[in-house]
Write a protein that holds these residues in place. Structure first.
Motif: not given
Lengths: 79, 79
Positions: A18-19, A22-23, A33-36, B44
């Protein structure tokens, strides 16, 4: 009868996949996009026609095979 | 605003991962499993507060990064 299982890493368990997403979204110019979190979805086609029995069977499948309950949580939907 | 994306292999595309799960379920004694498809789910966490804009952005993310639209289909849910 169709069943859908979602398997996600539990909160607090690091999610490198997920990180990475996001990257990569950031690199492509997507902002805000605060978090994935990335998980698995498993769609099962069952011969069982009773919804309650199907749900019980699929829950057992999750416990035994589909999810690693130490680090993953799962949810079962019957449709 | 939270968004959830499902990415599944299109019908007709071989899904060896799903087939392996089906086989493993059979080995564990689960009968009546006619088919298994495995896909990805991506959750997300977005700063965007407008649902329509969020959906449009996430659809663009799917087209550009999250799904390989040659062999995969995706669906976007905004919650």
């Amino acid at each position: 009868m169709k069943a859908r299982v979602h398997v996600m890493l539990k909160n607090g368990v690091l999610d490198p996949q997920g990180e990475a997403v996001r990257h990569a979204l950031g690199s492509l110019g997507f902002e805000g996009v605060d978090g994935v979190r990335q998980g698995k979805v498993i769609e099962l086609d069952l011969a069982e026609t009773d919804a309650a029995k199907a749900k019980a069977t699929v829950t057992e499948m999750c416990e035994k095979l589909l999810a690693n309950t130490v680090i993953e949580s799962y949810s079962v939907e019957i449709a």
